[in-house]
Motif scaffolding. Structure first.
Motif, PDB file in Angstrom:
ATOM      1  N   GLU A  88       0.836  -1.197   0.000  1.00  9.94           N
ATOM      2  CA  GLU A  88       0.000   0.000   0.000  1.00  9.94           C
ATOM      3  C   GLU A  88       0.866   1.240   0.000  1.00  9.94           C
ATOM      4  O   GLU A  88       1.793   1.372   0.795  1.00  9.94           O
ATOM      5  CB  GLU A  88      -0.924   0.000   1.214  1.00  9.94           C
ATOM      6  CG  GLU A  88      -1.905   1.148   1.236  1.00  9.94           C
ATOM      7  CD  GLU A  88      -2.877   1.084   2.398  1.00  9.94           C
ATOM      8  OE1 GLU A  88      -2.520   1.596   3.476  1.00  9.94           O
ATOM      9  OE2 GLU A  88      -3.967   0.517   2.233  1.00  9.94           O
ATOM     10  N   GLU A  92      -2.576   6.078  -0.148  1.00 10.20           N
ATOM     11  CA  GLU A  92      -3.795   5.291  -0.003  1.00 10.20           C
ATOM     12  C   GLU A  92      -4.363   5.389   1.412  1.00 10.20           C
ATOM     13  O   GLU A  92      -5.585   5.348   1.598  1.00 10.20           O
ATOM     14  CB  GLU A  92      -3.520   3.836  -0.375  1.00 10.20           C
ATOM     15  CG  GLU A  92      -3.175   3.655  -1.846  1.00 10.20           C
ATOM     16  CD  GLU A  92      -2.925   2.208  -2.216  1.00 10.20           C
ATOM     17  OE1 GLU A  92      -3.915   1.442  -2.319  1.00 10.20           O
ATOM     18  OE2 GLU A  92      -1.744   1.835  -2.390  1.00 10.20           O
ATOM     19  N   ARG A  96      -7.394   8.176   2.264  1.00  9.53           N
ATOM     20  CA  ARG A  96      -8.457   7.169   2.267  1.00  9.53           C
ATOM     21  C   ARG A  96      -9.837   7.839   2.321  1.00  9.53           C
ATOM     22  O   ARG A  96     -10.095   8.711   3.144  1.00  9.53           O
ATOM     23  CB  ARG A  96      -8.298   6.228   3.463  1.00  9.53           C
ATOM     24  CG  ARG A  96      -9.167   4.964   3.345  1.00  9.53           C
ATOM     25  CD  ARG A  96      -8.891   4.011   4.490  1.00  9.53           C
ATOM     26  NE  ARG A  96      -7.491   3.633   4.579  1.00  9.53           N
ATOM     27  CZ  ARG A  96      -6.894   2.726   3.812  1.00  9.53           C
ATOM     28  NH1 ARG A  96      -7.610   2.124   2.877  1.00  9.53           N
ATOM     29  NH2 ARG A  96      -5.622   2.441   3.984  1.00  9.53           N
ATOM     30  N   PRO A 106      -6.117   4.321  -6.911  1.00 13.62           N
ATOM     31  CA  PRO A 106      -5.040   3.342  -6.717  1.00 13.62           C
ATOM     32  C   PRO A 106      -5.512   1.900  -6.653  1.00 13.62           C
ATOM     33  O   PRO A 106      -4.760   0.983  -7.009  1.00 13.62           O
ATOM     34  CB  PRO A 106      -4.382   3.787  -5.404  1.00 13.62           C
ATOM     35  CG  PRO A 106      -5.342   4.720  -4.761  1.00 13.62           C
ATOM     36  CD  PRO A 106      -6.104   5.354  -5.869  1.00 13.62           C
ATOM     37  N   ASP A 107      -6.749   1.678  -6.227  1.00 18.14           N
ATOM     38  CA  ASP A 107      -7.276   0.312  -6.181  1.00 18.14           C
ATOM     39  C   ASP A 107      -7.465  -0.275  -7.577  1.00 18.14           C
ATOM     40  O   ASP A 107      -7.497  -1.501  -7.740  1.00 18.14           O
ATOM     41  CB  ASP A 107      -8.621   0.283  -5.441  1.00 18.14           C
ATOM     42  CG  ASP A 107      -8.467   0.568  -3.958  1.00 18.14           C
ATOM     43  OD1 ASP A 107      -7.368   0.323  -3.425  1.00 18.14           O
ATOM     44  OD2 ASP A 107      -9.440   1.042  -3.338  1.00 18.14           O
TER      45      ASP A 107
END
Length: 262
Positions: A88, A92, A96, A106-107
């Protein structure tokens, strides 16, 4: 001689590959983030070093004044999957719930092609003209910067560290870069052709910031014409320093070498 030529004449780009060079980076970051801005940062403040757990999974670069050998600016590129267990990116967790772009999240980005640009720092003396001379420096003799032209040349440090990060991203065979930055910095870099797209909501994180994204391939092609030669010089300098000893598991991207020879 153009300001860009003067910059390369007065400054050099260094990949911080040794522990000694990394300490230069960590001390520079302490000087800027803690001594100048007063932020509470990780690391060893008693030794005037600022670092965190992500530095083990990052490639670092600093800019050094040739005549004085003083490190004056730095930046890092963090990349997951680098053999240190990093999955991670810091953005991130720091952002969040703040990402607002449907695709550039980013996911959803390929992990092996994604990285984060962070910890850009420039010594205050190079960012703004001092109202009064430093008495210690006066006793030691002339220092840089002093003249109006010195400060004009030093004004390129901001874009220079981000151009260096663009080169580093390519050398590591990454493409998708994220950064948590001030909107005004993103606007400034956009004037040079480094167009960062805001993909996160405005948030408070050591000031007003937001998550931004840039495609490294597109960034190289979108640079202003007057920056192309300047950028090629940075490519040549950092490419020559990049190799197997730099970081285990990091390979050179042929496109960067091709750009340097174009």
């Amino acid at each position: 001689m153009s300001l860009y030529d003067q910059f390369h004449q007065q400054f050099e780009f260094v990949l911080a590959t040794s522990e000694a060079d990394k300490r230069y980076v960590y001390h520079l970051r302490y000087q800027v983030y803690t001594s100048e801005f007063g932020h509470v940062m990780p690391g060893e403040p008693e030794r005037q070093l600022e670092y965190d757990e992500f530095d083990r999974s990052a490639l670092h670069c600093f800019i050094r004044h040739r005549a004085t050998q003083e490190p004056v600016a730095c930046i890092r590129v963090i990349y997951p999957g680098s053999g240190h267990g990093l999955r991670e990116l810091p953005i991130e967790s720091n952002s969040r719930g703040e990402f607002c772009h449907a695709e550039l999240n980013p996911d959803l980005l390929p992990r092996d092609l994604t990285c984060e640009v962070s910890r850009a720092a420039i010594l205050g003396r190079y960012r703004k003209r001092q109202s009064m001379p430093d008495p210690v420096a006066e006793n030691e003799g002339p220092i840089y910067p002093r003249t109006d032209n010195d400060y004009k040349v030093a004004s390129l440090l901001g874009v220079s560290v981000y151009l260096a990060s663009t080169v580093m991203i390519g050398l590591m065979e990454r493409r998708h870069a994220l950064a948590l930055m001030e909107p005004r910095l993103a606007r400034l870099l956009g004037r040079f052709g480094l167009v960062f797209l805001r993909v996160g909501n405005i948030q408070q994180f050591n000031g007003v910031r937001a998550a931004y994204y840039i495609d490294q391939h597109q960034a190289e092609g979108a640079l202003k014409p007057e920056l192309q030669s300047f950028y090629r010089d940075i490519v040549g300098s950092l490419s020559a320093q990049f190799g197997e000893p730099v970081h285990r598991g990091v390979q050179s991207r042929s496109a960067v070498a091709e750009y340097a020879g174009s």
